[in-house]
Write a protein that holds these residues in place. Structure first.
Motif, PDB file in Angstrom:
ATOM      1  N   ILE A  62      -4.936  57.542 -74.648  1.00  0.00           N
ATOM      2  CA  ILE A  62      -6.203  56.898 -75.019  1.00  0.00           C
ATOM      3  C   ILE A  62      -7.394  57.561 -74.328  1.00  0.00           C
ATOM      4  N   GLY A  63      -7.305  57.726 -73.028  1.00  0.00           N
ATOM      5  CA  GLY A  63      -8.495  58.186 -72.307  1.00  0.00           C
ATOM      6  C   GLY A  63      -8.349  59.520 -71.604  1.00  0.00           C
ATOM      7  N   GLY A  64      -7.165  60.130 -71.696  1.00  0.00           N
ATOM      8  CA  GLY A  64      -6.933  61.349 -70.937  1.00  0.00           C
ATOM      9  C   GLY A  64      -6.316  61.001 -69.592  1.00  0.00           C
ATOM     10  N   LYS A  65      -5.902  62.036 -68.866  1.00  0.00           N
ATOM     11  CA  LYS A  65      -5.178  61.817 -67.606  1.00  0.00           C
ATOM     12  C   LYS A  65      -6.034  61.056 -66.588  1.00  0.00           C
ATOM     13  N   GLY A  66      -5.462  60.027 -66.005  1.00  0.00           N
ATOM     14  CA  GLY A  66      -6.138  59.281 -64.945  1.00  0.00           C
ATOM     15  C   GLY A  66      -7.350  58.496 -65.406  1.00  0.00           C
ATOM     16  N   ALA A  67      -7.394  58.157 -66.704  1.00  0.00           N
ATOM     17  CA  ALA A  67      -8.580  57.465 -67.227  1.00  0.00           C
ATOM     18  C   ALA A  67      -8.542  55.976 -66.914  1.00  0.00           C
ATOM     19  N   ASN A  68      -9.726  55.426 -66.784  1.00  0.00           N
ATOM     20  CA  ASN A  68      -9.820  53.988 -66.607  1.00  0.00           C
ATOM     21  C   ASN A  68     -11.011  53.436 -67.387  1.00  0.00           C
ATOM     22  N   LEU A  69     -10.991  52.146 -67.594  1.00  0.00           N
ATOM     23  CA  LEU A  69     -12.001  51.462 -68.403  1.00  0.00           C
ATOM     24  C   LEU A  69     -12.718  50.439 -67.546  1.00  0.00           C
ATOM     25  N   LEU A  70     -14.040  50.506 -67.557  1.00  0.00           N
ATOM     26  CA  LEU A  70     -14.850  49.546 -66.818  1.00  0.00           C
ATOM     27  C   LEU A  70     -15.836  48.896 -67.786  1.00  0.00           C
ATOM     28  N   ALA A  71     -16.379  47.763 -67.392  1.00  0.00           N
ATOM     29  CA  ALA A  71     -17.363  47.086 -68.243  1.00  0.00           C
ATOM     30  C   ALA A  71     -18.582  46.709 -67.421  1.00  0.00           C
ATOM     31  N   GLU A  72     -19.734  46.900 -68.046  1.00  0.00           N
ATOM     32  CA  GLU A  72     -20.976  46.419 -67.433  1.00  0.00           C
ATOM     33  C   GLU A  72     -21.561  45.409 -68.400  1.00  0.00           C
ATOM     34  N   VAL A  73     -21.584  44.158 -67.971  1.00  0.00           N
ATOM     35  CA  VAL A  73     -22.043  43.094 -68.852  1.00  0.00           C
ATOM     36  C   VAL A  73     -23.545  42.902 -68.694  1.00  0.00           C
ATOM     37  N   LYS A  74     -24.244  43.042 -69.813  1.00  0.00           N
ATOM     38  CA  LYS A  74     -25.689  42.847 -69.819  1.00  0.00           C
ATOM     39  C   LYS A  74     -26.011  41.625 -70.672  1.00  0.00           C
ATOM     40  N   LYS A  75     -27.277  41.306 -70.728  1.00  0.00           N
ATOM     41  CA  LYS A  75     -27.668  40.075 -71.426  1.00  0.00           C
ATOM     42  C   LYS A  75     -27.207  40.079 -72.894  1.00  0.00           C
ATOM     43  N   ASN A  76     -27.443  41.176 -73.601  1.00  0.00           N
ATOM     44  CA  ASN A  76     -27.150  41.207 -75.027  1.00  0.00           C
ATOM     45  C   ASN A  76     -26.021  42.146 -75.424  1.00  0.00           C
ATOM     46  N   GLU A  77     -25.440  42.819 -74.468  1.00  0.00           N
ATOM     47  CA  GLU A  77     -24.369  43.751 -74.812  1.00  0.00           C
ATOM     48  C   GLU A  77     -23.417  43.944 -73.630  1.00  0.00           C
ATOM     49  N   ILE A  78     -22.256  44.469 -73.977  1.00  0.00           N
ATOM     50  CA  ILE A  78     -21.315  44.903 -72.950  1.00  0.00           C
ATOM     51  C   ILE A  78     -21.174  46.410 -73.091  1.00  0.00           C
TER      52      ILE A  78
ATOM     53  N   TRP B 285     -18.948  49.348 -72.334  1.00  0.00           N
ATOM     54  CA  TRP B 285     -17.597  49.744 -71.917  1.00  0.00           C
ATOM     55  C   TRP B 285     -17.647  51.222 -71.573  1.00  0.00           C
ATOM     56  N   VAL B 286     -17.123  51.584 -70.431  1.00  0.00           N
ATOM     57  CA  VAL B 286     -17.164  52.973 -69.981  1.00  0.00           C
ATOM     58  C   VAL B 286     -15.739  53.456 -69.730  1.00  0.00           C
ATOM     59  N   ILE B 287     -15.378  54.541 -70.408  1.00  0.00           N
ATOM     60  CA  ILE B 287     -14.087  55.183 -70.138  1.00  0.00           C
ATOM     61  C   ILE B 287     -14.356  56.423 -69.299  1.00  0.00           C
ATOM     62  N   LYS B 288     -13.768  56.463 -68.117  1.00  0.00           N
ATOM     63  CA  LYS B 288     -13.912  57.621 -67.233  1.00  0.00           C
ATOM     64  C   LYS B 288     -12.567  58.296 -67.081  1.00  0.00           C
ATOM     65  N   ASN B 289     -12.571  59.624 -67.113  1.00  0.00           N
ATOM     66  CA  ASN B 289     -11.298  60.293 -66.862  1.00  0.00           C
ATOM     67  C   ASN B 289     -11.313  60.984 -65.503  1.00  0.00           C
ATOM     68  N   GLN B 290     -10.199  61.594 -65.184  1.00  0.00           N
ATOM     69  CA  GLN B 290      -9.999  62.166 -63.854  1.00  0.00           C
ATOM     70  C   GLN B 290     -11.001  63.281 -63.553  1.00  0.00           C
ATOM     71  N   SER B 291     -11.479  63.958 -64.594  1.00  0.00           N
ATOM     72  CA  SER B 291     -12.421  65.063 -64.401  1.00  0.00           C
ATOM     73  C   SER B 291     -13.845  64.583 -64.154  1.00  0.00           C
ATOM     74  N   GLY B 292     -14.033  63.258 -64.252  1.00  0.00           N
ATOM     75  CA  GLY B 292     -15.388  62.738 -64.058  1.00  0.00           C
ATOM     76  C   GLY B 292     -16.156  62.594 -65.356  1.00  0.00           C
ATOM     77  N   ASN B 293     -15.548  63.012 -66.483  1.00  0.00           N
ATOM     78  CA  ASN B 293     -16.198  62.820 -67.780  1.00  0.00           C
ATOM     79  C   ASN B 293     -16.134  61.346 -68.159  1.00  0.00           C
ATOM     80  N   TYR B 294     -17.140  60.895 -68.864  1.00  0.00           N
ATOM     81  CA  TYR B 294     -17.088  59.510 -69.307  1.00  0.00           C
ATOM     82  C   TYR B 294     -17.744  59.341 -70.668  1.00  0.00           C
TER      83      TYR B 294
END
Ligand code: SF4
Ligand code: SF4
Length: 102
Positions: free
Chosen positions: A68-84, A86-95
């Motif tokens: 899904i996200g590449g090696k060592g990827a993780n998913l984070l969320a930043e919840v804002k007033k009108n939107e969420i 979603w950030v996928i970051k991989n091991q290389s620092g790409n997101y």
């Protein structure tokens, strides 16, 4: 997949009877210990992401499978007033960011 709680970012949701993540987890898998959230029985987590969205400190992430996200990827969320955001970051620092309306 499973979640990781960044103990440096978690502030334990001070002044709350339960941590927001602790309260929302449908599997009752998260507990506060010494003012930090910890997940118990990681294998029982079904990756619903409710805790990820509930944390005001952005302290919780979900590990993603490599397909899904590449090696060592993780998913984070930043919840804002009108939107969420979603950030996928991989091991290389790409997101990648995905903006979804709430
Ligand atoms: S992802 Fe869902 S099941 Fe897993 S710890 Fe968070 S709230 Fe609980
Ligand atoms: S919601 Fe976030 S800040 Fe609050 S206890 Fe859970 S991980 Fe810590």
């Amino acid at each position: 997949m499973s979640i990781n709680i960044n103990e440096n970012s978690c502030n334990g949701c001070p002044k709350r009877k339960e941590g927001r993540c602790e309260r929302i987890c449908p599997g009752n898998l998260i507990k506060r210990k010494n003012e930090k959230a910890v997940i118990e029985n990681k294998s029982d987590c079904w990756d619903c992401a409710a805790c990820v969205k509930a944390c005001p400190q952005n302290a919780i992430e979900i590990y993603l499978p490599e397909e899904i996200g590449g090696k060592g990827a993780n998913l984070l969320a930043e919840v804002k007033k009108n939107e969420i955001v979603w950030v996928i970051k991989n091991q290389s620092g790409n997101y990648k960011e995905y903006h979804l309306a709430r």
